[in-house]
Design an enzyme around this catalytic site. Structure first.
Site, short mmCIF file in Angstrom:
data_model
loop_
_atom_site.label_atom_id
_atom_site.label_comp_id
_atom_site.label_asym_id
_atom_site.label_seq_id
_atom_site.Cartn_x
_atom_site.Cartn_y
_atom_site.Cartn_z
N ALA A 53 -3.34 7.77 -5.18
CA ALA A 53 -1.97 7.24 -5.22
C ALA A 53 -2.11 5.74 -5.51
CB ALA A 53 -1.28 7.47 -3.89
N GLY A 110 0.84 -1.21 0.00
CA GLY A 110 0.00 0.00 0.00
C GLY A 110 0.86 1.24 0.00
N ASN A 111 0.27 2.37 0.29
CA ASN A 111 1.04 3.61 0.42
C ASN A 111 0.38 4.51 1.45
OD1 ASN A 111 -0.83 5.54 -0.99
ND2 ASN A 111 -0.49 4.08 -2.64
N ARG A 112 0.96 5.69 1.66
CA ARG A 112 0.57 6.53 2.80
C ARG A 112 -0.56 7.49 2.50
NH1 ARG A 112 4.95 5.72 6.26
NH2 ARG A 112 6.81 5.09 5.14
#
Ligand code: PMT
Length: 400
Positions: free
Chosen positions: A273, A205-207
């Site tokens: 994102a 995943g990402n932030r």
């Protein structure tokens, strides 16, 4: 303002005397003004004065003789809620969901835009607690009337005066005029991160929090657009009834949903994102720990932006985002052209307060003719307004 239903919430400041003039102006402009007062506001100006000017009873208590839930009804009734004057104490309560009087209860129930006109002494206004509460309230999408500079009731000179009633009415008029400038437009927004499953327990995943995309969705919806928000895993929930939210998890799901909605879309804003790679094989069971290292084989995810850029037909408008850490302008310009965006919004992790999860962002807008606008660090709600205004100028909805 004709026919607009306005809640005017008056809290306990010496500037409460200006509420009389404000009610008078609203009524003169054809608005229906419903006044609410906190108990301390009634020490500064009488409910009788405001009820005479508004031609309506003034409410001060959550529980009245006739009903206990008027705060919910009032919150649903209004086209706008104006808190003027808004004291430091009231801002603190609203910022933290404290609900111990009618004004704070109606604020929590309100689905309409909320406008806050602070009034307090200069040191109270400058205090980090107050400024933090203002920042928090802005991040919730509330609108602030700038405080004025001048002699204050204490005799000190500085910032903290409540905006003049004429300024508040002009601000509201501007808001209502602009509010409908995207009416009839269909807007598709991608927001948040994507999660790419490794096994039933883990993911790549990402932030991203979804805050930036959510703020853009709220701004378009406030201005009359019909918004479809494709939202990756995020804790946020849009408040505006004009937003249809489709929750997705992976890049593949977001891609499928985007293809489904793009056909009927006028404006697409791609702020998500999205993972560029996902595990080639997803384990059916939790992968057990074994050995000192492991290798995951990754494959490319679909590029949603590039797909939509290819499908784009005349009359459709696409805004892309670029999150960069190096060679920002060069990389963003390449994405702008490669993905066939109409303009791109660049944010860099090098800028303090910009990018993932912050309530603020600092952006540069780049156009295909190399025209470029750099913006200051602002709240994401303000950044959203800048982006929506830029779209409006490009498609001829806004003149300037
Ligand atoms: O959600 P927040 O916490 O508020 O943070 C906001 C944000 C930093 C996520 C946002 O402002 C932002 O920059 N979003 C784009 C992040 C990104 O992935 O940029 P990129 O340079 O990797 O991608 C370029 C463009 O292609 C973006 O419009 C992206 O949505 C799109 N893309 C990328 C890959 C992919 N597979 N599909 C896509 O559509």
């Amino acid at each position: 303002m004709v026919g607009k239903k306005i809640i005017l919430a008056v809290t306990g400041s010496i500037a409460a005397y200006k509420a009389a003039h404000l009610v008078r102006l609203l009524v003169k402009k054809g608005a229906e003004a419903q006044v609410l007062m906190t108990p301390s506001a009634a020490s500064f100006i009488t409910p009788l004065t405001l009820s005479t000017l508004s031609k309506k009873p003034v409410f001060t208590e959550i529980i009245s003789d006739s009903a206990w839930n008027s705060h919910v009804e009032l919150g649903l009734w209004a086209d706008a809620m104006v808190v003027a004057p808004a004291t430091a104490n009231s801002l603190a309560k609203l910022a933290h969901g404290i609900c111990d009087n009618l004004v704070s209860a109606v604020y929590l129930s309100a689905r309409c835009p909320v406008f806050l006109a602070p009034a307090m002494d200069l040191d109270m206004w400058k205090h980090p607690s107050t400024q933090e509460n203002v920042r928090r309230l802005k991040s919730f999408g509330n609108h602030f009337l700038p405080v004025g500079y001048g002699e204050l009731a204490s005799g000190l000179v500085g910032e903290g005066r409540m905006a003049e009633p004429e300024e508040i009415v002009t601000f509201l008029e501007g808001f209502f005029q602009r509010k409908q400038d995207f009416s009839g437009r269909k807007v598709l927004i991608t927001a948040g991160p994507t999660y790419e499953a490794i096994d039933p327990v883990r993911f790549i995943g990402n932030r991203s929090s979804g805050k930036m995309g959510m703020a853009i969705a709220e701004e378009f919806a406030r201005r009359g657009a019909s918004v479809t928000l494709l939202l990756g895993p995020s804790k946020l929930n849009p408040a505006h009834p004009g937003i249809q939210t489709v929750r997705v998890e992976s890049a593949r799901e977001m891609h499928e949903a985007a293809l489904q909605f793009f056909e009927t879309t006028d404006i697409a804003i791609l702020s998500a994102a999205v993972a560029d790679y996902r595990p080639r094989n997803v384990a059916e069971q939790k992968i057990k720990k074994a050995g000192d290292s492991m290798t995951l084989e990754l494959e490319k995810t679909p590029d949603i932006a590039a797909s939509l850029g290819k499908m784009k037909r005349s009359g459709q408008f696409i805004v892309g985002f670029a999150l960069e850490t190096t060679d920002e302008l060069k990389n963003a310009s390449e994405k702008l052209v490669k993905k066939n965006f109409d303009f791109i919004v660049l944010n860099s992790l090098k800028d303090a307060g910009a990018g993932f999860n912050f309530d603020t962002n600092k952006i540069t807008i780049l156009h295909r003719d190399n025209m470029r606008t750099d913006f200051e660090l602002k709240t994401k709600a303000e950044v959203a307004e800048d982006i929506v205004n830029e779209v409006g100028r490009c498609i001829g909805v806004l003149a300037f």
